[in-house]
Design a protein around this motif. Structure first.
Motif, PDB file in Angstrom:
ATOM      1  N   ALA A 487       0.880  -1.192  -0.090  1.00 11.48           N
ATOM      2  CA  ALA A 487       0.019   0.073   0.028  1.00 11.48           C
ATOM      3  C   ALA A 487       0.789   1.336   0.062  1.00 11.48           C
ATOM      4  O   ALA A 487       0.549   2.225  -0.575  1.00 11.48           O
ATOM      5  CB  ALA A 487      -1.081   0.018   1.289  1.00 11.48           C
ATOM      6  N   SER A 488       2.111   1.179   0.792  1.00 13.14           N
ATOM      7  CA  SER A 488       2.865   2.331   0.797  1.00 13.14           C
ATOM      8  C   SER A 488       3.447   2.658  -0.313  1.00 13.14           C
ATOM      9  O   SER A 488       3.564   3.891  -0.856  1.00 13.14           O
ATOM     10  CB  SER A 488       3.975   2.154   1.912  1.00 13.14           C
ATOM     11  OG  SER A 488       4.625   3.303   1.991  1.00 13.14           O
ATOM     12  N   ALA A 489       4.036   1.451  -0.965  1.00 14.04           N
ATOM     13  CA  ALA A 489       4.791   1.783  -2.270  1.00 14.04           C
ATOM     14  C   ALA A 489       3.751   2.352  -3.433  1.00 14.04           C
ATOM     15  O   ALA A 489       4.260   3.015  -4.183  1.00 14.04           O
ATOM     16  CB  ALA A 489       5.379   0.421  -2.621  1.00 14.04           C
ATOM     17  N   LEU A 490       2.597   1.653  -3.512  1.00  9.81           N
ATOM     18  CA  LEU A 490       1.710   2.001  -4.451  1.00  9.81           C
ATOM     19  C   LEU A 490       1.152   3.402  -4.385  1.00  9.81           C
ATOM     20  O   LEU A 490       0.865   4.353  -5.281  1.00  9.81           O
ATOM     21  CB  LEU A 490       0.389   1.292  -4.612  1.00  9.81           C
ATOM     22  CG  LEU A 490       0.811  -0.242  -5.037  1.00  9.81           C
ATOM     23  CD1 LEU A 490      -0.574  -1.007  -5.164  1.00  9.81           C
ATOM     24  CD2 LEU A 490       1.438  -0.341  -6.408  1.00  9.81           C
ATOM     25  N   MET A 491       1.156   4.127  -2.974  1.00 12.85           N
ATOM     26  CA  MET A 491       0.677   5.438  -2.746  1.00 12.85           C
ATOM     27  C   MET A 491       1.730   6.074  -3.258  1.00 12.85           C
ATOM     28  O   MET A 491       1.502   7.343  -3.778  1.00 12.85           O
ATOM     29  CB  MET A 491       0.526   5.486  -1.160  1.00 12.85           C
ATOM     30  CG  MET A 491      -0.070   6.903  -0.652  1.00 12.85           C
ATOM     31  SD  MET A 491       0.276   7.172   0.938  1.00 12.85           S
ATOM     32  CE  MET A 491      -1.249   6.143   1.379  1.00 12.85           C
ATOM     33  N   GLU A 492       3.000   5.834  -2.970  1.00 11.28           N
ATOM     34  CA  GLU A 492       4.308   6.582  -3.308  1.00 11.28           C
ATOM     35  C   GLU A 492       4.109   6.776  -4.845  1.00 11.28           C
ATOM     36  O   GLU A 492       4.522   7.967  -5.325  1.00 11.28           O
ATOM     37  CB  GLU A 492       5.462   6.003  -3.113  1.00 11.28           C
ATOM     38  CG  GLU A 492       5.935   6.210  -1.543  1.00 11.28           C
ATOM     39  CD  GLU A 492       6.315   7.749  -0.902  1.00 11.28           C
ATOM     40  OE1 GLU A 492       6.222   8.454  -1.804  1.00 11.28           O
ATOM     41  OE2 GLU A 492       6.351   7.736   0.296  1.00 11.28           O
ATOM     42  N   TYR A 493       4.054   5.873  -5.536  1.00 10.42           N
ATOM     43  CA  TYR A 493       4.105   5.845  -6.949  1.00 10.42           C
ATOM     44  C   TYR A 493       2.930   6.508  -7.622  1.00 10.42           C
ATOM     45  O   TYR A 493       3.270   7.332  -8.669  1.00 10.42           O
ATOM     46  CB  TYR A 493       3.859   4.416  -7.638  1.00 10.42           C
ATOM     47  CG  TYR A 493       4.063   4.405  -9.120  1.00 10.42           C
ATOM     48  CD1 TYR A 493       5.209   4.784  -9.802  1.00 10.42           C
ATOM     49  CD2 TYR A 493       3.056   4.032  -9.721  1.00 10.42           C
ATOM     50  CE1 TYR A 493       5.020   4.822 -11.219  1.00 10.42           C
ATOM     51  CE2 TYR A 493       2.799   3.836 -11.288  1.00 10.42           C
ATOM     52  CZ  TYR A 493       4.074   4.389 -11.733  1.00 10.42           C
ATOM     53  OH  TYR A 493       4.087   4.441 -13.322  1.00 10.42           O
ATOM     54  N   GLN A 494       1.678   6.829  -6.926  1.00  7.43           N
ATOM     55  CA  GLN A 494       0.719   7.176  -7.544  1.00  7.43           C
ATOM     56  C   GLN A 494       0.704   8.693  -7.422  1.00  7.43           C
ATOM     57  O   GLN A 494       0.380   9.673  -8.237  1.00  7.43           O
ATOM     58  CB  GLN A 494      -0.848   6.710  -7.102  1.00  7.43           C
ATOM     59  CG  GLN A 494      -1.102   5.350  -7.393  1.00  7.43           C
ATOM     60  CD  GLN A 494      -1.205   5.130  -9.014  1.00  7.43           C
ATOM     61  OE1 GLN A 494      -1.956   6.082  -9.470  1.00  7.43           O
ATOM     62  NE2 GLN A 494      -0.973   4.271  -9.411  1.00  7.43           N
ATOM     63  N   MET A 495       1.242   9.056  -6.196  1.00  7.75           N
ATOM     64  CA  MET A 495       1.117  10.397  -5.841  1.00  7.75           C
ATOM     65  C   MET A 495       2.551  11.107  -6.418  1.00  7.75           C
ATOM     66  O   MET A 495       2.417  12.384  -6.790  1.00  7.75           O
ATOM     67  CB  MET A 495       1.462  10.557  -4.166  1.00  7.75           C
ATOM     68  CG  MET A 495       0.178   9.856  -3.562  1.00  7.75           C
ATOM     69  SD  MET A 495      -1.454  10.507  -4.176  1.00  7.75           S
ATOM     70  CE  MET A 495      -1.321  12.374  -3.662  1.00  7.75           C
ATOM     71  N   THR A 496       3.617  10.581  -6.565  1.00  6.54           N
ATOM     72  CA  THR A 496       4.614  11.033  -7.041  1.00  6.54           C
ATOM     73  C   THR A 496       4.899  10.975  -8.586  1.00  6.54           C
ATOM     74  O   THR A 496       5.755  11.505  -9.301  1.00  6.54           O
ATOM     75  CB  THR A 496       5.913  10.943  -6.259  1.00  6.54           C
ATOM     76  OG1 THR A 496       6.351   9.437  -6.696  1.00  6.54           O
ATOM     77  CG2 THR A 496       5.793  10.937  -4.773  1.00  6.54           C
ATOM     78  N   LYS A 497       4.015   9.827  -9.181  1.00 12.07           N
ATOM     79  CA  LYS A 497       4.517   9.269 -10.801  1.00 12.07           C
ATOM     80  C   LYS A 497       5.898   8.974 -10.647  1.00 12.07           C
ATOM     81  O   LYS A 497       6.314   9.012 -12.039  1.00 12.07           O
ATOM     82  CB  LYS A 497       4.063  10.535 -11.583  1.00 12.07           C
ATOM     83  CG  LYS A 497       2.772  10.951 -11.034  1.00 12.07           C
ATOM     84  CD  LYS A 497       1.702  10.028 -11.358  1.00 12.07           C
ATOM     85  CE  LYS A 497       0.331  10.886 -10.830  1.00 12.07           C
ATOM     86  NZ  LYS A 497      -0.816   9.751 -10.651  1.00 12.07           N
ATOM     87  N   GLN A 498       6.568   8.617  -9.629  1.00 11.76           N
ATOM     88  CA  GLN A 498       7.945   8.351 -10.046  1.00 11.76           C
ATOM     89  C   GLN A 498       8.110   6.784  -9.171  1.00 11.76           C
ATOM     90  O   GLN A 498       7.551   6.598  -8.185  1.00 11.76           O
ATOM     91  CB  GLN A 498       9.099   9.198  -9.353  1.00 11.76           C
ATOM     92  CG  GLN A 498       9.073  10.647 -10.125  1.00 11.76           C
ATOM     93  CD  GLN A 498      10.183  11.495  -9.737  1.00 11.76           C
ATOM     94  OE1 GLN A 498      11.162  11.067  -9.127  1.00 11.76           O
ATOM     95  NE2 GLN A 498       9.770  12.611  -9.974  1.00 11.76           N
ATOM     96  N   SER A 499       9.087   5.928  -9.735  1.00 17.05           N
ATOM     97  CA  SER A 499       9.135   4.800  -9.557  1.00 17.05           C
ATOM     98  C   SER A 499      10.216   4.262  -8.318  1.00 17.05           C
ATOM     99  O   SER A 499      10.337   3.410  -7.758  1.00 17.05           O
ATOM    100  CB  SER A 499       9.281   3.710 -10.342  1.00 17.05           C
ATOM    101  OG  SER A 499      10.518   3.802 -11.125  1.00 17.05           O
ATOM    102  N   VAL A 500      11.261   5.292  -8.175  1.00 16.88           N
ATOM    103  CA  VAL A 500      12.080   5.194  -7.427  1.00 16.88           C
ATOM    104  C   VAL A 500      11.957   4.809  -5.884  1.00 16.88           C
ATOM    105  O   VAL A 500      12.354   3.967  -5.097  1.00 16.88           O
ATOM    106  CB  VAL A 500      13.248   6.307  -7.158  1.00 16.88           C
ATOM    107  CG1 VAL A 500      14.560   6.226  -6.569  1.00 16.88           C
ATOM    108  CG2 VAL A 500      13.601   6.852  -8.645  1.00 16.88           C
ATOM    109  N   ILE A 501      11.046   5.664  -5.195  1.00 19.24           N
ATOM    110  CA  ILE A 501      10.918   5.397  -3.717  1.00 19.24           C
ATOM    111  C   ILE A 501       9.999   4.140  -3.492  1.00 19.24           C
ATOM    112  O   ILE A 501      10.282   3.462  -2.656  1.00 19.24           O
ATOM    113  CB  ILE A 501      10.262   6.836  -3.166  1.00 19.24           C
ATOM    114  CG1 ILE A 501      11.052   7.809  -3.347  1.00 19.24           C
ATOM    115  CG2 ILE A 501       9.703   6.477  -1.833  1.00 19.24           C
ATOM    116  CD1 ILE A 501      10.610   9.173  -2.753  1.00 19.24           C
ATOM    117  N   ALA A 502       9.087   4.141  -4.496  1.00 18.77           N
ATOM    118  CA  ALA A 502       8.043   2.704  -4.519  1.00 18.77           C
ATOM    119  C   ALA A 502       8.959   1.544  -4.580  1.00 18.77           C
ATOM    120  O   ALA A 502       8.803   0.770  -3.714  1.00 18.77           O
ATOM    121  CB  ALA A 502       7.122   2.899  -5.595  1.00 18.77           C
TER     122      ALA A 502
END
Length: 609
Positions: A487-502
């Motif tokens: 959930a945290s990874a997908l939230m990061e990706y959806q909100m930042t549109k970048q895959s690095v943190i996810a």
């Protein structure tokens, strides 16, 4: 002074042992209703007021909606002439236990203490006023109950026989009597026909001409109430038949639990349909009373609390709805449904004037408490099952000890019986471990969902940075599940549109759930497979071929064959959808190598869907 200490000083040896055994039983299983009932009986037989009171208090703390036991406790205090205690008990139970018999006891107590020779002539008027207020108070709370007919009739008799000293007072009495008749004649009661006859006589004795208009106006409502009584009685009799002598406790979702839920929902739906054609405020009062009645039995069924709160909210009673959810959260501190609904209700007040109201609770506190309660619940279950397991292991160890075996060296039959007993205990240990694992697994999933919803709320209200702090706390919990990382990874990706943190979060999850040395049993390997499957879905959605293939290989090197089926399924589908024939054939060969006795078509059955 504890009950046990009192027993040591006062009880006989035999009764002391039985009392203590029953106390041990209810301590070990607080929902053992038979042992609780026997404990109360045993306490009463001892005759020690302190023991009896303390036992009643323990019982009613566990079963606070049992009207029968509140009445029993009150009657005991009445016999002791402990009137201050009686009044204290009434204050504690009346508003939480809307039961006609209990409220009748209260009314009788008020009448008894404000009538008779002890009341002077000067204070008789004041006493009658108190009794009249008591009738009004009781009927306000339980007057819609089908069993309240005798109270209504007594109240009408009380008004008719009140003394008056002037024409003005006589007029007031007639107005109050007519108003009371009008209230009662829209309620389905067993004695409604008798009350109607009394009303007819009342109006005709005053003015026969006016009586025709009054009776004509009231007749349709009375007829509807009379016709509805039979239908209502059948429903409520069926409920009583299903739940007879039932004490409110958490559902085990047995057939009886489902049946009780169904019959109560059927009755509540009947009230919501307004078969009596009442005005909105009166209908709301009846539906509210129906919910309160249901919660006497279904106190630990979240669905009823939630439905009740939603109904009140839809009726424009927002604060009442929130209060119901707050009460429910105190009764069911680990319920996701109740606590999520309560948090959302308060979230709607954020950044509005309602945020400054005394009743406002920040949703963060609600989520914190829910997570704390779920964590504590897991700890309690761990402790409970560890105690059981330790006791059984000690028993098996004793049975296997050399001293135990020496006595049976020359008795083969006894040795065989001993071995059978050991096997039974070892089987019991395995059953305990299985039951423990299932309960902890279910609670960990609920705890994980609580963290996820908390994280999403924080992102909505405070932003992504604050949500990261919540995730940081969640992942440090020893009970954290893989869904929190996903959930945290997908939230990061959806909100930042970048895959690095996810991607970093997914890799962190690999270390926690799918490290080569961490997949040590079936439960852990199953969770590792589920997490990797989520990670793969995300990589494939990014069209990241290199990392997807690398993760397939890592997964298959970590997971045991019995918990790798989902990964093989994804691998074959991936090669079929995005690879070439050579790659697909290589996967086929590897499956046959890993599962020599399997049927290959099982791995390819979903490819061409």
């Amino acid at each position: 002074m504890t009950v046990n200490n009192i027993n040591k000083r006062n009880g006989s040896t035999t009764k002391l042992d039985r009392f203590q055994k029953l106390q041990a039983k209810v301590t070990n299983d607080p929902w053992d209703t038979e042992s609780w009932t026997n404990l109360l009986t045993e306490a009463q037989q001892k005759g020690n007021p302190t023991v009896i009171r303390e036992t009643y208090e323990q019982f009613l703390k566990q079963f606070p909606t049992s009207h029968r036991h509140w009445i029993s406790y009150i009657n005991y205090e009445l016999k002791q002439k402990a009137y201050e205690r009686v009044e204290s008990l009434f204050k504690r139970c009346l508003h939480t236990v809307p039961n006609v018999e209990l409220w009748k006891n209260y009314l009788n107590y008020v009448k008894k203490t404000h009538s008779g020779n002890a009341i002077s002539e000067e204070k008789k008027a004041e006493a009658r006023h108190v009794i009249g207020e008591a009738y009004d108070y009781v009927l306000q709370h339980i007057g819609t109950d089908k069993n309240s007919g005798s109270i209504w009739q007594d109240y009408l008799y009380f008004i008719r026989n009140s003394e008056v000293n002037s024409t003005f007072e006589e007029q007031k009495k007639m107005i109050l009597l007519r108003k009371t008749y009008h209230k009662v004649l829209i309620i389905p009661l067993a004695n409604i026909e008798q009350i109607w006859k009394e009303y007819d006589s009342f109006e005709n004795n005053i003015n026969k001409l006016a009586a025709k208009n009054f009776i004509s106006d009231r007749s349709p409502s009375y007829m509807l109430a009379r016709q509805s009584f039979c239908e209502l009685k059948n429903m409520l009799d069926n409920i009583e038949k299903v739940q007879k002598n039932y004490l409110a406790q958490p559902p085990s979702w047995s057939e009886k639990d489902y049946k009780m839920l169904d019959v109560w929902k059927e009755y509540i739906k009947w009230e919501k349909n307004n078969p009596l054609k009442l005005k909105e405020d009166l209908m709301l009062k009846r539906v509210t009373y129906a919910y309160k009645q249901a919660l006497l039995t279904l106190r630990y069924f979240p669905e009823i609390w939630y439905d009740y709160a939603i109904y009140m909210s839809e009726s424009g009673k927002t604060e009442d709805s929130i209060f119901i959810l707050k009460t429910a959260s105190e009764v069911l501190p680990t319920s996701l449904l109740i606590n999520f609904a309560l948090a959302e209700a308060h979230e709607a007040k954020l950044k509005t004037p309602a945020e400054s109201s005394p009743s406002f609770v920040h949703p963060k506190l609600i989520y914190d408490n829910l997570i704390k309660n779920l964590t504590n619940e897991i700890g309690k279950i761990d402790a409970k099952y560890n105690t059981k397991k330790t006791r059984l292991l000690a028993l098996v160890s004793t049975m296997n000890s050399p001293n135990s075996n020496d006595a049976m060296d020359n008795d083969n039959d006894e040795q065989e019986r001993q071995n059978e007993r050991i096997k039974e205990k070892e089987k019991e240990i395995k059953e305990i471990e299985k039951e423990h694992n299932e309960k902890v697994r279910e609670l960990k999933q609920r705890l994980g969902l609580a963290w996820i919803v908390f994280m999403r709320f924080t992102r909505r209200s405070e932003g992504l940075k604050a949500a990261r702090i919540v995730f940081s706390k969640a992942r440090k919990s020893k009970y954290c599940v893989h869904q929190v990382f996903v959930a945290s990874a997908l939230m990061e990706y959806q909100m930042t549109k970048q895959s690095v943190i996810a991607g970093r979060i997914f890799e962190l999850g690999m270390k926690v759930f799918a490290s080569p040395n961490g997949v040590t049993d079936d439960d852990k390997s199953e969770e590792a497979q589920k997490f990797i499957a989520e990670y793969l879905d995300w990589l494939i959605s990014l069209n990241d071929d290199n990392n997807s293939r690398a993760l397939f290989e890592r997964a298959l090197s970590i997971l045991p064959n019995n918990n790798a089926n989902e990964i093989w399924d994804k691998f074959t589908k991936y090669e079929n959808d995005f690879g070439d024939l050579a790659g697909l054939l290589r996967v086929e060969k590897r499956i046959l190598s890993s599962y020599p006795n399997s049927k290959l078509f099982l791995y390819f059955k979903n490819i061409y869907k």
